[in-house]
Scaffold this motif. Structure first.
Motif, PDB file in Angstrom:
ATOM      1  N   VAL A 184       0.831  -1.322   0.034  1.00 13.87           N
ATOM      2  CA  VAL A 184       0.121   0.090  -0.107  1.00 13.87           C
ATOM      3  C   VAL A 184       0.871   1.289  -0.045  1.00 13.87           C
ATOM      4  CG1 VAL A 184      -1.621   1.445   1.389  1.00 13.87           C
ATOM      5  CG2 VAL A 184      -2.036  -0.936   1.134  1.00 13.87           C
ATOM      6  N   VAL A 185       1.958   1.395   0.802  1.00 16.93           N
ATOM      7  CA  VAL A 185       2.723   2.464   0.832  1.00 16.93           C
ATOM      8  C   VAL A 185       3.562   2.557  -0.359  1.00 16.93           C
ATOM      9  CG1 VAL A 185       4.794   3.249   2.103  1.00 16.93           C
ATOM     10  CG2 VAL A 185       3.200   2.316   3.289  1.00 16.93           C
ATOM     11  N   ALA A 186       4.095   1.500  -1.169  1.00 16.80           N
ATOM     12  CA  ALA A 186       4.715   1.672  -2.151  1.00 16.80           C
ATOM     13  C   ALA A 186       3.806   2.175  -3.457  1.00 16.80           C
ATOM     14  CB  ALA A 186       5.142   0.185  -2.606  1.00 16.80           C
ATOM     15  N   SER A 187       2.414   1.573  -3.425  1.00 18.36           N
ATOM     16  CA  SER A 187       1.658   2.069  -4.521  1.00 18.36           C
ATOM     17  C   SER A 187       1.310   3.414  -4.278  1.00 18.36           C
ATOM     18  CB  SER A 187       0.193   1.246  -4.418  1.00 18.36           C
ATOM     19  OG  SER A 187      -0.562   1.493  -5.327  1.00 18.36           O
ATOM     20  N   CYS A 188       0.893   3.821  -3.094  1.00 15.93           N
ATOM     21  CA  CYS A 188       0.525   5.319  -2.841  1.00 15.93           C
ATOM     22  C   CYS A 188       1.700   6.257  -2.933  1.00 15.93           C
ATOM     23  CB  CYS A 188       0.023   5.278  -1.400  1.00 15.93           C
ATOM     24  SG  CYS A 188      -1.660   4.497  -1.244  1.00 15.93           S
ATOM     25  N   MET A 189       2.804   5.916  -3.016  1.00 12.74           N
ATOM     26  CA  MET A 189       4.031   6.881  -3.209  1.00 12.74           C
ATOM     27  C   MET A 189       4.095   7.178  -4.947  1.00 12.74           C
ATOM     28  SD  MET A 189       6.646   5.691  -0.419  1.00 12.74           S
ATOM     29  CE  MET A 189       7.920   6.765  -0.990  1.00 12.74           C
ATOM     30  N   LEU A 190       3.445   6.459  -5.604  1.00  9.42           N
ATOM     31  CA  LEU A 190       3.718   6.565  -7.255  1.00  9.42           C
ATOM     32  C   LEU A 190       3.167   7.900  -7.781  1.00  9.42           C
ATOM     33  CD1 LEU A 190       2.852   2.925  -8.363  1.00  9.42           C
ATOM     34  CD2 LEU A 190       4.907   4.079  -8.556  1.00  9.42           C
ATOM     35  N   LEU A 261      -7.611  -2.406   2.021  1.00  8.54           N
ATOM     36  CA  LEU A 261      -6.258  -2.233   1.909  1.00  8.54           C
ATOM     37  C   LEU A 261      -5.881  -2.803   0.459  1.00  8.54           C
ATOM     38  CD1 LEU A 261      -4.732  -2.848   5.528  1.00  8.54           C
ATOM     39  CD2 LEU A 261      -4.823  -0.930   4.435  1.00  8.54           C
ATOM     40  N   ALA A 262      -6.488  -4.020   0.038  1.00  9.75           N
ATOM     41  CA  ALA A 262      -6.172  -4.409  -1.163  1.00  9.75           C
ATOM     42  C   ALA A 262      -6.364  -3.298  -2.268  1.00  9.75           C
ATOM     43  CB  ALA A 262      -6.941  -5.753  -1.399  1.00  9.75           C
ATOM     44  N   GLY A 263      -7.826  -2.751  -2.027  1.00  9.61           N
ATOM     45  CA  GLY A 263      -7.997  -1.705  -3.051  1.00  9.61           C
ATOM     46  C   GLY A 263      -6.933  -0.635  -2.878  1.00  9.61           C
ATOM     47  N   LEU A 264      -6.339  -0.075  -1.906  1.00 11.05           N
ATOM     48  CA  LEU A 264      -5.497   0.944  -1.762  1.00 11.05           C
ATOM     49  C   LEU A 264      -4.049   0.471  -2.130  1.00 11.05           C
ATOM     50  CD1 LEU A 264      -6.032   2.477   1.681  1.00 11.05           C
ATOM     51  CD2 LEU A 264      -6.310   3.564  -0.325  1.00 11.05           C
ATOM     52  N   MET A 265      -3.975  -0.842  -2.373  1.00 19.21           N
ATOM     53  CA  MET A 265      -2.721  -1.395  -2.953  1.00 19.21           C
ATOM     54  C   MET A 265      -2.679  -1.269  -4.596  1.00 19.21           C
ATOM     55  SD  MET A 265      -1.270  -5.255  -2.917  1.00 19.21           S
ATOM     56  CE  MET A 265      -2.962  -5.717  -3.223  1.00 19.21           C
ATOM     57  N   ILE A 266      -3.827  -1.532  -5.044  1.00 21.83           N
ATOM     58  CA  ILE A 266      -4.072  -1.825  -6.488  1.00 21.83           C
ATOM     59  C   ILE A 266      -4.625  -0.561  -7.002  1.00 21.83           C
ATOM     60  CG2 ILE A 266      -5.608  -2.882  -8.163  1.00 21.83           C
ATOM     61  CD1 ILE A 266      -5.889  -5.279  -6.382  1.00 21.83           C
ATOM     62  N   PHE A 267      -5.384   0.278  -6.807  1.00 19.66           N
ATOM     63  CA  PHE A 267      -6.006   1.639  -7.523  1.00 19.66           C
ATOM     64  C   PHE A 267      -4.812   2.554  -7.828  1.00 19.66           C
ATOM     65  CE2 PHE A 267     -10.334  -0.393  -6.069  1.00 19.66           C
ATOM     66  CZ  PHE A 267     -10.604  -0.641  -7.386  1.00 19.66           C
ATOM     67  N   SER A 272      -1.914   5.292 -11.573  1.00 22.18           N
ATOM     68  CA  SER A 272      -0.611   5.957 -11.851  1.00 22.18           C
ATOM     69  C   SER A 272      -0.051   5.751 -13.389  1.00 22.18           C
ATOM     70  CB  SER A 272       0.621   5.658 -10.896  1.00 22.18           C
ATOM     71  OG  SER A 272       0.702   4.371 -11.107  1.00 22.18           O
ATOM     72  N   VAL A 273      -0.912   4.516 -13.832  1.00 26.01           N
ATOM     73  CA  VAL A 273      -0.297   4.212 -15.084  1.00 26.01           C
ATOM     74  C   VAL A 273      -1.278   4.300 -16.174  1.00 26.01           C
ATOM     75  CG1 VAL A 273       1.723   2.934 -14.346  1.00 26.01           C
ATOM     76  CG2 VAL A 273      -0.414   1.741 -14.713  1.00 26.01           C
ATOM     77  N   VAL A 302      12.746  -2.452  -7.944  1.00 28.33           N
ATOM     78  CA  VAL A 302      11.688  -2.086  -6.940  1.00 28.33           C
ATOM     79  C   VAL A 302      10.339  -2.861  -7.250  1.00 28.33           C
ATOM     80  CG1 VAL A 302      10.191  -0.388  -5.721  1.00 28.33           C
ATOM     81  CG2 VAL A 302      12.568   0.058  -5.949  1.00 28.33           C
ATOM     82  N   GLY A 303      10.536  -2.870  -8.759  1.00 32.71           N
ATOM     83  CA  GLY A 303       9.298  -3.339  -9.317  1.00 32.71           C
ATOM     84  C   GLY A 303       9.356  -5.036  -9.369  1.00 32.71           C
ATOM     85  N   TYR A 304      10.372  -5.310  -9.210  1.00 35.42           N
ATOM     86  CA  TYR A 304      10.821  -6.902  -9.086  1.00 35.42           C
ATOM     87  C   TYR A 304      10.625  -7.290  -7.775  1.00 35.42           C
ATOM     88  CZ  TYR A 304      13.680 -10.973  -8.163  1.00 35.42           C
ATOM     89  OH  TYR A 304      14.101 -12.366  -7.744  1.00 35.42           O
ATOM     90  N   VAL A 305      10.864  -6.670  -6.852  1.00 36.93           N
ATOM     91  CA  VAL A 305      10.420  -6.973  -5.292  1.00 36.93           C
ATOM     92  C   VAL A 305       9.045  -6.806  -5.066  1.00 36.93           C
ATOM     93  CG1 VAL A 305      10.700  -6.060  -2.967  1.00 36.93           C
ATOM     94  CG2 VAL A 305      12.830  -6.113  -4.396  1.00 36.93           C
ATOM     95  N   VAL A 306       8.349  -5.897  -5.567  1.00 31.00           N
ATOM     96  CA  VAL A 306       6.721  -5.549  -5.424  1.00 31.00           C
ATOM     97  C   VAL A 306       6.159  -6.818  -6.057  1.00 31.00           C
ATOM     98  CG1 VAL A 306       5.078  -4.137  -6.201  1.00 31.00           C
ATOM     99  CG2 VAL A 306       6.909  -2.890  -5.414  1.00 31.00           C
TER     100      VAL A 306
END
Length: 450
Positions: A184-190, A261-267, A272-273, A302-306
């Motif tokens: 979620v943190v990684a996604s929201c920082m994009l 939280l899954a929504g906050l991770m995905i949306f 962003s893309v 980072v993309g690999y780890v995510v």
């Protein structure tokens, strides 16, 4: 044979929540939210949890703890009116069929975790789409991963309630939550992620329709695994001190939290893309690998780890569900057939492995294997979701609400008089009238009547 028992209050909540938390939270809930208007859908969904989810869960808890046995015996001992143990048999059959086809999708997650680790998911959109098509139509790879997932589940269940189910749930659920928070943190920082957060958390009530309500009602029903006999089976392992109402509320909150939280991770990552949030079931196997590749293109590591963390999250979520579904049939054979737990577990493992292989081949390499014009995976999905689950839950509510002696309901909800009884009357109204009406609406909606 006597059933086992959970060893702690946290074990009760995590194991039972684990049975509810699955791919439906991390996969189905986000795309349902995307298709039905974002935050407005979530608000309706929470209301449906109060209307149907929590009372329905408590009903299965009452049946399971009162009987203290597997689902078939439990339903048969609560009343002498009619052959109500058939509800238990229906739940056992339902969970077995679900495990058979669910293991196929869980196997896909396991394959994608492996593919992420070895770097096979890095590429353009056409490559990622063809990767899934090539894998799913392969005659042996999906079968291998599906059976592997069932065997992993077997290794947990065969160890029993405390040493297997409870211990693994106490590890998997916190790990799942930690992975989810990191993602979620990684996604929201994009860049541009705020649009995804706004979509998820800012309600647009103009999109609310009767269909949205019915979809939210159905999601609350399926998300908690109502009608599978899972909650009934786990409740047979509850102690007499377990507060059924509090446990149901805690499990519903945890289940909903993980879904949101899954929504906050995905949306945020999708926005962003420039990916639309209503991609449907293809979201996690076709759309999201492309999202990860594009969103973190400037920092590929980072993309690999995510990507690895995301598919590990899916594997954990799927495993907590397959464990509970396996346990339902294992408990039945262990107690009713008076056989060792290891032998009972092997029976379920072999039966579900055969079902998984047939479902996998029918969906991919051999599409000519069909029932009523559908692949076996789609047929069993429709059969269980549209008919068997609603019927099992409807009959449970009618049994507990109308036929089980009120004293039993009172004793179970108040722990034999040691807890306050203010909610007993409200619960009975809900389980007698509100829950059956909600389930009938879900049933009719699934068949396109309303």
């Amino acid at each position: 044979m006597e059933p086992g028992s959970f060893g702690s209050k946290i074990g009760v909540v995590l194991a039972t929540a684990g049975s509810a938390v699955g791919l439906g939270n991390v996969w189905r809930f986000p795309y349902m939210t995307g298709e039905n208007g974002g935050a407005a859908f979530i608000i309706v969904y929470i209301g449906c949890m109060l209307l149907l989810g929590i009372p329905g869960m408590i009903s299965e808890f009452i049946v399971g703890r009162q009987a203290g046995s597997n689902a078939a015996r439990a339903y048969g001992t609560l009343t002498k009116m009619g052959n109500w143990k058939l509800i238990g048999y229906l739940g056992i059959l339902t969970s077995t069929l679900i495990l058979g086809f669910y293991a196929v999708v869980a196997g896909w997650c396991l394959q994608y975790l492996f593919a992420s680790m070895v770097g096979h998911l890095s590429g353009n959109a056409d490559y990622v789409q063809s990767y899934f098509s090539d894998f799913s139509t392969n005659p042996w790879k999906p079968c291998f991963w599906a059976v592997a997932f069932i065997l992993i589940t077997h290794l947990v269940v065969v160890r029993g309630v405390r040493r297997g189910i409870e211990r693994v749930s106490n590890l998997l659920m916190p790990a799942l939550l930690v992975l989810l928070l990191i993602l979620v943190v990684a996604s929201c920082m994009l860049p541009g992620a705020y649009k995804g957060v706004e979509f998820l958390l800012k309600p647009d009530f103009s999109k609310l329709t009767g269909d949205v309500f019915l979809e939210a009602l159905g999601q609350s029903f399926f998300s908690l695994s109502l009608g599978t006999a899972c909650l009934c089976t786990y409740a047979s392992y509850f102690s007499k001190q377990t507060n059924l109402t509090r446990s149901a509320i805690q499990i519903a909150l945890l289940d909903s939290l993980i879904a949101i939280l899954a929504g906050l991770m995905i949306f945020p990552a999708a926005f962003s893309v420039g990916v639309e949030p209503d991609q449907g079931p293809s979201l996690i196997f076709i759309t999201l690998p492309n999202v990860f590749n594009e969103a973190f293109s400037s920092v590929p590591v980072v993309g690999y780890v995510v990507s690895i963390m995301f598919y590990a999250l899916l594997v954990f979520a799927a495993l907590t569900s397959t464990i509970s579904m396996h346990e339902i049939g294992t408990a039945f054979f262990h107690e009713e057939m008076n056989m060792p737990r290891s032998k009972a577990a092997w029976i379920l493992t072999l039966v579900c492995s055969v079902l998984a292989v047939l479902c996998s081949l029918s969906f991919g390499a051999y599409p000519q294997i069909q029932l009523f014009g559908m692949s076996l995976l789609d047929f069993f999905d429709r059969l269980t979701a549209d008919i068997m689950l609603p019927l099992g839950s409807l009959f449970t509510c009618l049994l507990v609400g109308w036929l089980v002696p009120k004293q039993i309901v009172y004793d179970q909800l108040t722990n034999w008089g040691s807890l306050q009884s203010r909610l007993v009357g409200l619960y009975l109204v809900s389980v007698r009238f509100v829950c059956p009406l909600c389930i009938i609406l879900i049933f009719l909606h699934r068949f396109g009547v309303i």
